[in-house]
Design a protein around this motif. Sequence first.
Motif, PDB file in Angstrom:
ATOM      1  N   GLU A  29     -23.834   2.082 -93.109  1.00  0.00           N
ATOM      2  CA  GLU A  29     -22.797   2.250 -93.428  1.00  0.00           C
ATOM      3  C   GLU A  29     -21.666   2.285 -94.711  1.00  0.00           C
ATOM      4  O   GLU A  29     -22.467   2.873 -95.666  1.00  0.00           O
ATOM      5  CB  GLU A  29     -22.868  -0.109 -94.472  1.00  0.00           C
ATOM      6  CG  GLU A  29     -21.608  -0.508 -94.464  1.00  0.00           C
ATOM      7  CD  GLU A  29     -21.985  -2.050 -95.065  1.00  0.00           C
ATOM      8  OE1 GLU A  29     -20.765  -2.347 -95.379  1.00  0.00           O
ATOM      9  OE2 GLU A  29     -22.790  -2.730 -95.243  1.00  0.00           O
ATOM     10  N   VAL A  30     -20.549   2.983 -94.598  1.00  0.00           N
ATOM     11  CA  VAL A  30     -19.931   3.090 -94.867  1.00  0.00           C
ATOM     12  C   VAL A  30     -18.674   2.733 -96.021  1.00  0.00           C
ATOM     13  O   VAL A  30     -17.725   2.466 -95.432  1.00  0.00           O
ATOM     14  CB  VAL A  30     -18.938   4.877 -94.467  1.00  0.00           C
ATOM     15  CG1 VAL A  30     -18.580   5.968 -95.371  1.00  0.00           C
ATOM     16  CG2 VAL A  30     -20.581   5.842 -94.043  1.00  0.00           C
ATOM     17  N   THR A  31     -19.063   3.009 -97.298  1.00  0.00           N
ATOM     18  CA  THR A  31     -17.441   2.320 -97.816  1.00  0.00           C
ATOM     19  C   THR A  31     -16.131   2.971 -97.757  1.00  0.00           C
ATOM     20  O   THR A  31     -15.170   2.320 -97.967  1.00  0.00           O
ATOM     21  CB  THR A  31     -18.104   1.997 -98.965  1.00  0.00           C
ATOM     22  OG1 THR A  31     -18.289   2.816-100.199  1.00  0.00           O
ATOM     23  CG2 THR A  31     -19.357   1.486 -99.261  1.00  0.00           C
ATOM     24  N   ASP A  32     -15.824   4.685 -97.845  1.00  0.00           N
ATOM     25  CA  ASP A  32     -14.808   5.112 -97.687  1.00  0.00           C
ATOM     26  C   ASP A  32     -14.540   5.478 -96.067  1.00  0.00           C
ATOM     27  O   ASP A  32     -15.603   5.146 -95.066  1.00  0.00           O
ATOM     28  CB  ASP A  32     -14.495   6.250 -98.879  1.00  0.00           C
ATOM     29  CG  ASP A  32     -15.157   5.793-100.080  1.00  0.00           C
ATOM     30  OD1 ASP A  32     -14.803   5.050-100.597  1.00  0.00           O
ATOM     31  OD2 ASP A  32     -15.846   6.326-100.852  1.00  0.00           O
ATOM     32  N   GLU A  33     -13.759   5.645 -96.103  1.00  0.00           N
ATOM     33  CA  GLU A  33     -12.922   6.480 -95.143  1.00  0.00           C
ATOM     34  C   GLU A  33     -13.493   7.354 -94.276  1.00  0.00           C
ATOM     35  O   GLU A  33     -14.277   8.202 -95.170  1.00  0.00           O
ATOM     36  CB  GLU A  33     -11.628   6.895 -94.599  1.00  0.00           C
ATOM     37  CG  GLU A  33     -10.885   7.238 -93.867  1.00  0.00           C
ATOM     38  CD  GLU A  33      -9.427   8.088 -93.992  1.00  0.00           C
ATOM     39  OE1 GLU A  33      -8.780   8.637 -92.961  1.00  0.00           O
ATOM     40  OE2 GLU A  33      -8.753   7.818 -94.407  1.00  0.00           O
ATOM     41  N   ILE A  34     -13.883   7.630 -92.933  1.00  0.00           N
ATOM     42  CA  ILE A  34     -14.651   8.449 -92.592  1.00  0.00           C
ATOM     43  C   ILE A  34     -13.782   9.579 -91.061  1.00  0.00           C
ATOM     44  O   ILE A  34     -12.806   8.983 -90.810  1.00  0.00           O
ATOM     45  CB  ILE A  34     -15.799   8.017 -91.816  1.00  0.00           C
ATOM     46  CG1 ILE A  34     -17.154   7.367 -92.258  1.00  0.00           C
ATOM     47  CG2 ILE A  34     -16.493   9.511 -90.514  1.00  0.00           C
ATOM     48  CD1 ILE A  34     -17.666   7.121 -91.269  1.00  0.00           C
ATOM     49  N   VAL A  35     -13.751  11.189 -92.057  1.00  0.00           N
ATOM     50  CA  VAL A  35     -12.807  11.455 -91.087  1.00  0.00           C
ATOM     51  C   VAL A  35     -13.761  12.605 -90.293  1.00  0.00           C
ATOM     52  O   VAL A  35     -14.041  13.249 -90.659  1.00  0.00           O
ATOM     53  CB  VAL A  35     -11.861  12.511 -91.769  1.00  0.00           C
ATOM     54  CG1 VAL A  35     -11.242  13.323 -91.352  1.00  0.00           C
ATOM     55  CG2 VAL A  35     -10.852  11.226 -93.179  1.00  0.00           C
ATOM     56  N   VAL A  36     -13.558  12.266 -88.717  1.00  0.00           N
ATOM     57  CA  VAL A  36     -14.034  13.721 -87.777  1.00  0.00           C
ATOM     58  C   VAL A  36     -12.769  14.302 -87.961  1.00  0.00           C
ATOM     59  O   VAL A  36     -11.989  15.043 -87.080  1.00  0.00           O
ATOM     60  CB  VAL A  36     -14.451  12.852 -86.682  1.00  0.00           C
ATOM     61  CG1 VAL A  36     -15.147  14.187 -85.594  1.00  0.00           C
ATOM     62  CG2 VAL A  36     -15.027  11.815 -86.748  1.00  0.00           C
ATOM     63  N   ASP A  37     -13.289  15.444 -87.542  1.00  0.00           N
ATOM     64  CA  ASP A  37     -11.986  16.991 -88.002  1.00  0.00           C
ATOM     65  C   ASP A  37     -12.909  18.467 -87.900  1.00  0.00           C
ATOM     66  O   ASP A  37     -14.462  18.350 -88.119  1.00  0.00           O
ATOM     67  CB  ASP A  37     -11.644  17.684 -89.833  1.00  0.00           C
ATOM     68  CG  ASP A  37     -10.335  17.840 -89.912  1.00  0.00           C
ATOM     69  OD1 ASP A  37     -10.343  18.343 -88.181  1.00  0.00           O
ATOM     70  OD2 ASP A  37     -10.080  17.735 -90.898  1.00  0.00           O
ATOM     71  N   GLY A  38     -12.379  18.906 -88.017  1.00  0.00           N
ATOM     72  CA  GLY A  38     -12.702  20.740 -87.073  1.00  0.00           C
ATOM     73  C   GLY A  38     -12.859  20.817 -85.805  1.00  0.00           C
ATOM     74  O   GLY A  38     -13.215  19.464 -84.658  1.00  0.00           O
ATOM     75  N   GLN A  39     -12.890  22.085 -85.498  1.00  0.00           N
ATOM     76  CA  GLN A  39     -13.354  21.796 -83.987  1.00  0.00           C
ATOM     77  C   GLN A  39     -14.302  22.359 -83.058  1.00  0.00           C
ATOM     78  O   GLN A  39     -14.952  23.543 -83.890  1.00  0.00           O
ATOM     79  CB  GLN A  39     -11.635  23.200 -82.701  1.00  0.00           C
ATOM     80  CG  GLN A  39     -10.722  22.843 -82.897  1.00  0.00           C
ATOM     81  CD  GLN A  39     -10.214  20.487 -82.584  1.00  0.00           C
ATOM     82  OE1 GLN A  39     -11.026  20.594 -81.230  1.00  0.00           O
ATOM     83  NE2 GLN A  39      -9.857  19.744 -83.462  1.00  0.00           N
ATOM     84  N   PHE A  40     -14.658  22.042 -82.971  1.00  0.00           N
ATOM     85  CA  PHE A  40     -16.736  22.571 -82.204  1.00  0.00           C
ATOM     86  C   PHE A  40     -16.210  22.540 -80.975  1.00  0.00           C
ATOM     87  O   PHE A  40     -15.557  22.342 -79.852  1.00  0.00           O
ATOM     88  CB  PHE A  40     -17.451  21.503 -82.533  1.00  0.00           C
ATOM     89  CG  PHE A  40     -17.417  21.748 -84.067  1.00  0.00           C
ATOM     90  CD1 PHE A  40     -18.347  22.161 -84.545  1.00  0.00           C
ATOM     91  CD2 PHE A  40     -16.703  20.693 -84.665  1.00  0.00           C
ATOM     92  CE1 PHE A  40     -18.542  22.035 -85.846  1.00  0.00           C
ATOM     93  CE2 PHE A  40     -16.776  20.668 -86.427  1.00  0.00           C
ATOM     94  CZ  PHE A  40     -18.072  21.460 -86.807  1.00  0.00           C
ATOM     95  N   GLU A  41     -17.703  23.934 -80.164  1.00  0.00           N
ATOM     96  CA  GLU A  41     -17.637  23.675 -78.716  1.00  0.00           C
ATOM     97  C   GLU A  41     -18.751  23.784 -78.921  1.00  0.00           C
ATOM     98  O   GLU A  41     -19.928  24.127 -79.073  1.00  0.00           O
ATOM     99  CB  GLU A  41     -17.342  25.686 -78.316  1.00  0.00           C
ATOM    100  CG  GLU A  41     -15.769  25.902 -78.663  1.00  0.00           C
ATOM    101  CD  GLU A  41     -15.426  27.239 -78.186  1.00  0.00           C
ATOM    102  OE1 GLU A  41     -16.331  28.008 -77.421  1.00  0.00           O
ATOM    103  OE2 GLU A  41     -14.291  27.144 -77.497  1.00  0.00           O
TER     104      GLU A  41
END
Length: 333
Positions: A86-98
């Motif tokens: 459980e996370v209380t703050d926003e989760i940001v999925v960022d970055g480009q991966f291969e």
Amino acid sequence: MKKLLTLLLTLSLVASLFIGCGSKKETAEESSNDTNKEETTTETKDETTEEADAVTTASIVTDGPALVTALSPDGAWIAATLNDIEVTDEIVVDGQFEHREAVDRKLALYDQDEDHNITAQYTLTAPKMTVKSENFRITGGTFKGDVYVEAPGFKLDKSATVDGDIYFASKELMDTFVVTETSKVTGQLYIDGVDVVTSASIVTDVDGLVKGLSAEGTWIVAVLNNMSSNEDILVDGQYDHREEKARKLALYTQDEERNITASFTITAPKLIVKSENFKIQGGTFVGDVYVEANGFHIQAGSVDGNVYFASQEYMDSMVEDETGSVTGEIAVQ
């Protein structure tokens, strides 16, 4: 044994520690040498590339801060949880991966055995997840919260569930959204803040499909994946579209020029049609169709089964379309 840890063999503890701290591939290789498992690890890499990648480049996490880091631009192409988080703050999925020379990003909310069968699924809870990484997929488990999609290729894979709403920054992004047959969304889909189900039911599971085609549904029901039901499906209620009687089941997605980009299949014992001018468009219905209303129409799609009409009048009113097909018989019954 926990998912992916089976891949680490005796390196499991070391790998978990260095990955959770954001260590690089070199650290994993040094740990492998320390435990005299270099030869075994090399054999594993040769046999299964994805498993090897999981060992050397995955973030295996057990808490919120580690997960947030793993999904950041400084994280890894795959983040795997070992428990509910459980996370209380926003989760940001960022970055480009291969991965395997293709743009890819994955959140694995499950355990699996050596044969890749899911053995346990986990829940990730957060008020919001914003997706900025292209081709990001949630695999297995449940994300409990709302998802905001700002990159193409978002996917729910292997029984993944979003227990909340999904907001797409544009229609183009929603058109790239993929949902597997065993995945689902419990809430609504929005485009640029507008509820896309105000005039259409966009569904990802059988329950949503049945509700959308019911007398309490909407004039058009659009699916985003293949679906299968053991029960008959009823199309009921009368609806107007552009001041004419109309009802539509859209088994496809399309681009801005309205070219079909993907087609889907619905499987059920029977589809019982009581709505006037009901159209199956794109994709395939597998099963028999029983028509009890005028104006049945198959366009750019097919019925893999029989079509039976309750009267000659209903059959005579069927719209002939060379783009539609029926594999079985068409008859009055």
